[in-house]
Scaffold this motif. Sequence first.
Motif, PDB file in Angstrom:
ATOM      1  N   ALA A   1      37.156   6.949  40.477  1.00 30.10           N
ATOM      2  CA  ALA A   1      37.507   5.814  41.384  1.00 30.10           C
ATOM      3  C   ALA A   1      36.586   5.856  42.411  1.00 30.10           C
ATOM      4  O   ALA A   1      36.006   4.785  43.006  1.00 30.10           O
ATOM      5  N   LEU A   2      36.220   6.953  43.179  1.00 30.14           N
ATOM      6  CA  LEU A   2      35.150   7.056  44.190  1.00 30.14           C
ATOM      7  C   LEU A   2      33.756   7.131  43.708  1.00 30.14           C
ATOM      8  O   LEU A   2      33.107   7.393  44.579  1.00 30.14           O
ATOM      9  N   GLY A   3      33.614   7.283  42.157  1.00 28.88           N
ATOM     10  CA  GLY A   3      32.139   7.267  41.936  1.00 28.88           C
ATOM     11  C   GLY A   3      31.404   8.870  42.263  1.00 28.88           C
ATOM     12  O   GLY A   3      30.381   8.708  42.493  1.00 28.88           O
ATOM     13  N   LEU A   4      32.216   9.846  42.318  1.00 30.21           N
ATOM     14  CA  LEU A   4      31.644  11.274  42.605  1.00 30.21           C
ATOM     15  C   LEU A   4      30.832  11.636  41.628  1.00 30.21           C
ATOM     16  O   LEU A   4      31.397  11.464  40.474  1.00 30.21           O
ATOM     17  N   LEU A   5      29.810  12.386  41.911  1.00 32.92           N
ATOM     18  CA  LEU A   5      29.046  13.037  40.905  1.00 32.92           C
ATOM     19  C   LEU A   5      29.600  14.608  40.584  1.00 32.92           C
ATOM     20  O   LEU A   5      30.332  14.876  41.293  1.00 32.92           O
ATOM     21  N   GLY A   6      29.007  15.138  39.698  1.00 33.34           N
ATOM     22  CA  GLY A   6      29.221  16.432  39.446  1.00 33.34           C
ATOM     23  C   GLY A   6      28.884  17.261  40.710  1.00 33.34           C
ATOM     24  O   GLY A   6      27.885  17.072  41.171  1.00 33.34           O
TER      25      GLY A   6
ATOM     26  N   ALA B   1      16.309  11.009  35.322  1.00 38.09           N
ATOM     27  CA  ALA B   1      15.288  10.099  35.741  1.00 38.09           C
ATOM     28  C   ALA B   1      14.064  10.008  34.582  1.00 38.09           C
ATOM     29  O   ALA B   1      13.733   9.043  34.065  1.00 38.09           O
ATOM     30  N   ASP B   2      13.843  11.202  34.230  1.00 40.23           N
ATOM     31  CA  ASP B   2      12.755  11.307  33.398  1.00 40.23           C
ATOM     32  C   ASP B   2      13.403  10.807  31.746  1.00 40.23           C
ATOM     33  O   ASP B   2      12.765  10.125  31.086  1.00 40.23           O
ATOM     34  N   ALA B   3      14.615  11.114  31.440  1.00 38.64           N
ATOM     35  CA  ALA B   3      15.166  10.722  30.124  1.00 38.64           C
ATOM     36  C   ALA B   3      15.505   9.017  30.197  1.00 38.64           C
ATOM     37  O   ALA B   3      15.119   8.626  29.271  1.00 38.64           O
ATOM     38  N   LEU B   4      15.555   8.562  31.360  1.00 37.48           N
ATOM     39  CA  LEU B   4      15.863   7.086  31.443  1.00 37.48           C
ATOM     40  C   LEU B   4      14.369   6.481  31.251  1.00 37.48           C
ATOM     41  O   LEU B   4      14.538   5.434  30.475  1.00 37.48           O
ATOM     42  N   ILE B   5      13.163   6.974  31.334  1.00 35.26           N
ATOM     43  CA  ILE B   5      12.003   6.571  31.213  1.00 35.26           C
ATOM     44  C   ILE B   5      12.042   6.360  29.547  1.00 35.26           C
ATOM     45  O   ILE B   5      11.519   5.262  29.033  1.00 35.26           O
ATOM     46  N   GLU B   6      12.308   7.297  28.793  1.00 34.25           N
ATOM     47  CA  GLU B   6      12.313   7.320  27.255  1.00 34.25           C
ATOM     48  C   GLU B   6      13.141   6.307  26.776  1.00 34.25           C
ATOM     49  O   GLU B   6      12.867   5.507  25.935  1.00 34.25           O
TER      50      GLU B   6
ATOM     51  N   LYS C   1      15.758   2.933  45.300  1.00 34.56           N
ATOM     52  CA  LYS C   1      17.202   2.598  45.400  1.00 34.56           C
ATOM     53  C   LYS C   1      17.611   2.234  43.920  1.00 34.56           C
ATOM     54  O   LYS C   1      18.673   2.530  43.477  1.00 34.56           O
ATOM     55  N   ALA C   2      16.763   1.343  43.116  1.00 33.62           N
ATOM     56  CA  ALA C   2      17.121   0.921  41.880  1.00 33.62           C
ATOM     57  C   ALA C   2      17.233   2.269  41.228  1.00 33.62           C
ATOM     58  O   ALA C   2      17.982   2.403  40.144  1.00 33.62           O
ATOM     59  N   THR C   3      16.121   3.046  41.246  1.00 29.48           N
ATOM     60  CA  THR C   3      16.177   4.332  40.379  1.00 29.48           C
ATOM     61  C   THR C   3      17.444   5.258  40.597  1.00 29.48           C
ATOM     62  O   THR C   3      18.240   5.653  39.673  1.00 29.48           O
TER      63      THR C   3
ATOM     64  N   GLN D   1      24.033   6.898  35.122  1.00 21.93           N
ATOM     65  CA  GLN D   1      24.057   7.627  33.924  1.00 21.93           C
ATOM     66  C   GLN D   1      24.851   8.974  34.075  1.00 21.93           C
ATOM     67  O   GLN D   1      25.463   9.453  33.083  1.00 21.93           O
ATOM     68  N   GLN D   2      24.738   9.449  35.139  1.00 19.21           N
ATOM     69  CA  GLN D   2      25.591  10.786  35.672  1.00 19.21           C
ATOM     70  C   GLN D   2      27.178  10.333  35.541  1.00 19.21           C
ATOM     71  O   GLN D   2      27.841  11.314  34.961  1.00 19.21           O
ATOM     72  N   CYS D   3      27.460   9.366  36.014  1.00 14.44           N
ATOM     73  CA  CYS D   3      28.970   8.868  35.646  1.00 14.44           C
ATOM     74  C   CYS D   3      29.222   8.772  34.410  1.00 14.44           C
ATOM     75  O   CYS D   3      30.386   9.130  33.951  1.00 14.44           O
ATOM     76  N   ARG D   4      28.558   8.205  33.533  1.00 10.87           N
ATOM     77  CA  ARG D   4      28.791   7.858  32.126  1.00 10.87           C
ATOM     78  C   ARG D   4      28.876   9.232  31.342  1.00 10.87           C
ATOM     79  O   ARG D   4      29.559   9.399  30.456  1.00 10.87           O
ATOM     80  N   ARG D   5      28.147  10.152  31.785  1.00 11.17           N
ATOM     81  CA  ARG D   5      28.153  11.492  31.216  1.00 11.17           C
ATOM     82  C   ARG D   5      29.284  12.210  31.515  1.00 11.17           C
ATOM     83  O   ARG D   5      29.864  12.959  30.749  1.00 11.17           O
ATOM     84  N   ARG D   6      29.894  12.080  32.913  1.00 14.96           N
ATOM     85  CA  ARG D   6      30.873  12.946  33.390  1.00 14.96           C
ATOM     86  C   ARG D   6      32.079  12.489  32.889  1.00 14.96           C
ATOM     87  O   ARG D   6      33.247  12.968  32.712  1.00 14.96           O
TER      88      ARG D   6
END
Length: 401
Positions: free
Chosen positions: A11-16, A67-72, A327-329, A336-341
């Motif tokens: 709910a708070l959008g926390l990362l790992g 960020a590197d994986a997002l480029i691919e 900002k956009a990156t 992407q981190q939230c989708r994984r977590r």
Amino acid sequence: MEKRFFPLDRALGLLGGAYTPQVQEAITRLSSRMSYREAHEELLLLWKVKVSRSSMQQVTMRHGHVADALIESKVVHLETTAPAAAAQPEQMVVCTDGAMVQLTSGEWRETKTVTLGEFRSIWNPNERKVVTHTDQISYFSRMETAEAFTRSALVEWQRRGGANAHTVVAVQDGAQWIQSFIDYHCPQATRVLDFAHAQGYVATVGRAIYGAETDAFQQWYGQMSRQLGRQAPQRTINELRLLQRQHPDHPEGEAIELAIRYLEKREPMIDYPRFRRQQIPIGSGNVESAHKVVMQQRMKQAGMRWAAENVNPMLALRTALCNQTWKATWQEIEAQQCRRRYPTEATLKRTVTQPGGPTLVTEADCRRLTALTNRIVRKKKHPWLDSRWLFPKRGHSIHGN
């Protein structure tokens, strides 16, 4: 036991990790700008947060790899969907080159860089003539093969609307991989051999004949450089051939032949009088500066060596900084981190009621906690919502009743 999370985290959008998203962004941004030692000092001074240098590196590289994986993934998306670019540049200049970075193995590897800018003709009152000015420059850098780099650069080419440009000028040296790069992205581009690069090959002949430090060479070289810039390229090439014939048994004859042949093969690319009349750029200083701005400023400081797997992640973060797209990156990295977590609702329903062993919460508890946390976030009543120590025990499983 499978990985668990507390619903309030999502709910708070926390990362790992142990730090809030704001602190993690500060760590990543500072470490992308300066060495980990300097970033550590700045974070402590400005944020009053003490983080070890090793943790600084871990956090930065974790996000850099994302960020590197997002480029691919973006490249794959562009290749499969071929969307139309939004940008509509009128005149674009493309410069491509390579520079070396040292790895932890002691090996030196080439990082390739392309710069994209828009050029226009303006009146220079100081020089009292029309000059070509380039601005809105952006960068893309990677350490990979020429073929892979050509493909990866599609991301920045698309963002800048290269396919929509009315005029494209490619200024570079004569390396074959760069010509293949131009063939892939803009085969219709006007190709220009960087003027200073062409001068270097003229100088090779003159130094061999007259001697590098002689007055005769300096006088001859100045005359030939002016001629190269103002008269048809055939004249310069013919004079170099005449000089070669006058010294048939010169000990550096092979170097002289290679230099002249290099210019002959690229004769359309050294027609500088025509390029000046068209008021298009003839220098690749943009990409020479890009090596310093993007890679060398952060990655070639005294004593620095890089693990090969960390070069592209750092370059991905560096280009986001230099292109002013941070900002956009960062939003993409967070998403992407939230989708994984955090699992989807369907996955959550399957995992919270697994038979045998502890579970995170019951399904009813999950619904109850989600509703509660949504109200907390909406009303912002709790003072610890912005605390970095939101859940000291996060990651521990909660046994169901």
